[in-house]
Design a protein around this motif. Sequence first.
Motif, short mmCIF file in Angstrom:
data_model
loop_
_atom_site.label_atom_id
_atom_site.label_comp_id
_atom_site.label_asym_id
_atom_site.label_seq_id
_atom_site.Cartn_x
_atom_site.Cartn_y
_atom_site.Cartn_z
N ALA A 1 0.94 -1.29 0.00
CA ALA A 1 0.06 0.12 -0.10
C ALA A 1 0.83 1.39 -0.01
O ALA A 1 1.85 1.34 0.75
N MET A 2 0.44 2.22 -0.62
CA MET A 2 1.26 3.40 -0.98
C MET A 2 0.73 4.15 0.36
O MET A 2 -0.72 4.34 0.19
N THR A 3 1.29 5.20 1.01
CA THR A 3 0.49 6.13 1.55
C THR A 3 1.01 7.62 1.37
O THR A 3 2.29 7.85 1.10
N ASP A 4 0.16 8.51 1.19
CA ASP A 4 0.22 9.88 0.95
C ASP A 4 0.58 10.65 2.15
O ASP A 4 -0.02 10.62 3.18
N PRO A 5 2.01 11.19 2.16
CA PRO A 5 2.23 11.93 3.44
C PRO A 5 1.50 13.09 3.72
O PRO A 5 1.47 13.71 4.65
N TRP A 6 0.42 13.44 2.57
CA TRP A 6 -0.56 14.59 2.62
C TRP A 6 -1.95 14.35 2.33
O TRP A 6 -2.57 14.36 1.45
N PRO A 7 -2.34 13.09 3.22
CA PRO A 7 -3.68 12.82 2.75
C PRO A 7 -4.91 13.44 3.00
O PRO A 7 -6.24 13.14 2.56
N HIS A 8 -4.71 14.29 3.78
CA HIS A 8 -5.93 15.23 4.27
C HIS A 8 -6.25 16.52 3.39
O HIS A 8 -5.22 17.43 3.48
N GLN A 9 -7.23 16.49 2.40
CA GLN A 9 -7.30 17.42 1.74
C GLN A 9 -8.50 18.25 1.35
O GLN A 9 -9.50 17.45 1.93
N VAL A 10 -8.49 19.30 1.05
CA VAL A 10 -9.66 20.30 0.95
C VAL A 10 -9.68 20.96 -0.32
O VAL A 10 -8.77 21.41 -0.97
N GLU A 11 -10.79 20.43 -0.98
CA GLU A 11 -10.95 21.06 -2.38
C GLU A 11 -11.69 22.44 -2.44
O GLU A 11 -12.56 22.68 -1.68
N LEU A 12 -11.14 23.42 -3.10
CA LEU A 12 -11.65 24.75 -2.92
C LEU A 12 -11.77 25.39 -4.38
O LEU A 12 -10.78 25.14 -5.09
N LYS A 13 -12.88 26.09 -4.34
CA LYS A 13 -13.24 26.69 -5.89
C LYS A 13 -12.52 28.05 -5.60
O LYS A 13 -12.86 28.73 -4.84
N LEU A 14 -11.82 28.53 -6.67
CA LEU A 14 -11.34 29.97 -6.56
C LEU A 14 -11.82 30.56 -7.92
O LEU A 14 -11.89 29.95 -9.18
N ASP A 15 -12.32 31.93 -7.87
CA ASP A 15 -12.78 32.84 -8.80
C ASP A 15 -11.55 33.29 -9.48
O ASP A 15 -10.29 33.65 -8.63
N LYS A 16 -11.66 33.27 -10.93
CA LYS A 16 -10.39 33.56 -11.52
C LYS A 16 -9.66 34.95 -11.25
O LYS A 16 -8.64 35.18 -11.10
N MET A 17 -10.75 35.70 -10.90
CA MET A 17 -10.39 37.22 -10.64
C MET A 17 -9.45 37.50 -9.41
O MET A 17 -8.75 38.24 -9.38
N SER A 18 -9.92 36.56 -8.37
CA SER A 18 -9.33 36.89 -6.86
C SER A 18 -8.29 35.59 -6.85
O SER A 18 -8.18 35.66 -5.29
N ALA A 19 -8.24 34.87 -7.45
CA ALA A 19 -7.46 33.61 -7.03
C ALA A 19 -5.99 33.91 -6.28
O ALA A 19 -5.85 33.45 -5.46
N ALA A 20 -5.21 34.93 -7.03
CA ALA A 20 -4.03 35.37 -6.73
C ALA A 20 -4.27 35.64 -5.21
O ALA A 20 -3.46 35.58 -4.23
N GLU A 21 -4.79 36.45 -4.76
CA GLU A 21 -5.31 37.25 -3.54
C GLU A 21 -5.80 35.95 -2.74
O GLU A 21 -5.34 35.94 -1.47
N ARG A 22 -6.45 35.37 -2.97
CA ARG A 22 -6.96 34.23 -2.03
C ARG A 22 -5.95 33.14 -1.67
O ARG A 22 -5.72 32.79 -0.76
N LEU A 23 -4.96 32.79 -2.73
CA LEU A 23 -3.92 32.03 -2.59
C LEU A 23 -2.76 32.67 -1.51
O LEU A 23 -2.41 32.05 -0.65
N ARG A 24 -2.70 33.97 -1.56
CA ARG A 24 -1.88 34.67 -0.84
C ARG A 24 -2.45 34.56 0.76
O ARG A 24 -1.61 34.49 1.54
N ARG A 25 -3.69 34.84 0.85
CA ARG A 25 -4.29 34.81 2.23
C ARG A 25 -4.26 33.38 2.78
O ARG A 25 -4.04 33.17 3.92
N ILE A 26 -4.64 32.43 2.00
CA ILE A 26 -4.35 30.94 2.30
C ILE A 26 -2.77 30.69 2.84
O ILE A 26 -2.47 30.16 4.05
N ASP A 27 -1.89 31.21 2.13
CA ASP A 27 -0.45 31.09 2.42
C ASP A 27 -0.13 31.79 3.74
O ASP A 27 0.74 31.25 4.66
#
Length: 99
Positions: free
Chosen positions: A2-28
């Motif tokens: 079995a392969m184990t993913d060291p990053w198994p806990h994931q959240v899928e997030l929808k990003l608006d194209k116009m605000s994607a860069a700012e939202r990614l900065r806020r996430i970071d």
Amino acid sequence: MAMTDPWPHQVELKLDKMSAAERLRRIDAWCTDWQIAFHVLGTMTDGVIRVAFEEARFASAFHAHFGGVIAPTDEFETALAAGAAEGDLYDRLAGEYPD
């Protein structure tokens, strides 16, 4: 094996194209402030990313703050198992119906 993913806990997030860069900065900034290690995975579909964490509690905290959808933990293993089953079926059929 079995392969184990060291990053198994994931959240899928929808990003608006116009605000994607700012939202990614806020996430970071948020993850950095809370000292949470994370990876932003490539887009699954247009405008949708996955943010991956080592621990479920981090994914849950991220989800509570930013929203999105928590991806099932076993999704990767399920996909691998389905692929292996399809490969087995293909091999069996190829043996039964040679060229």
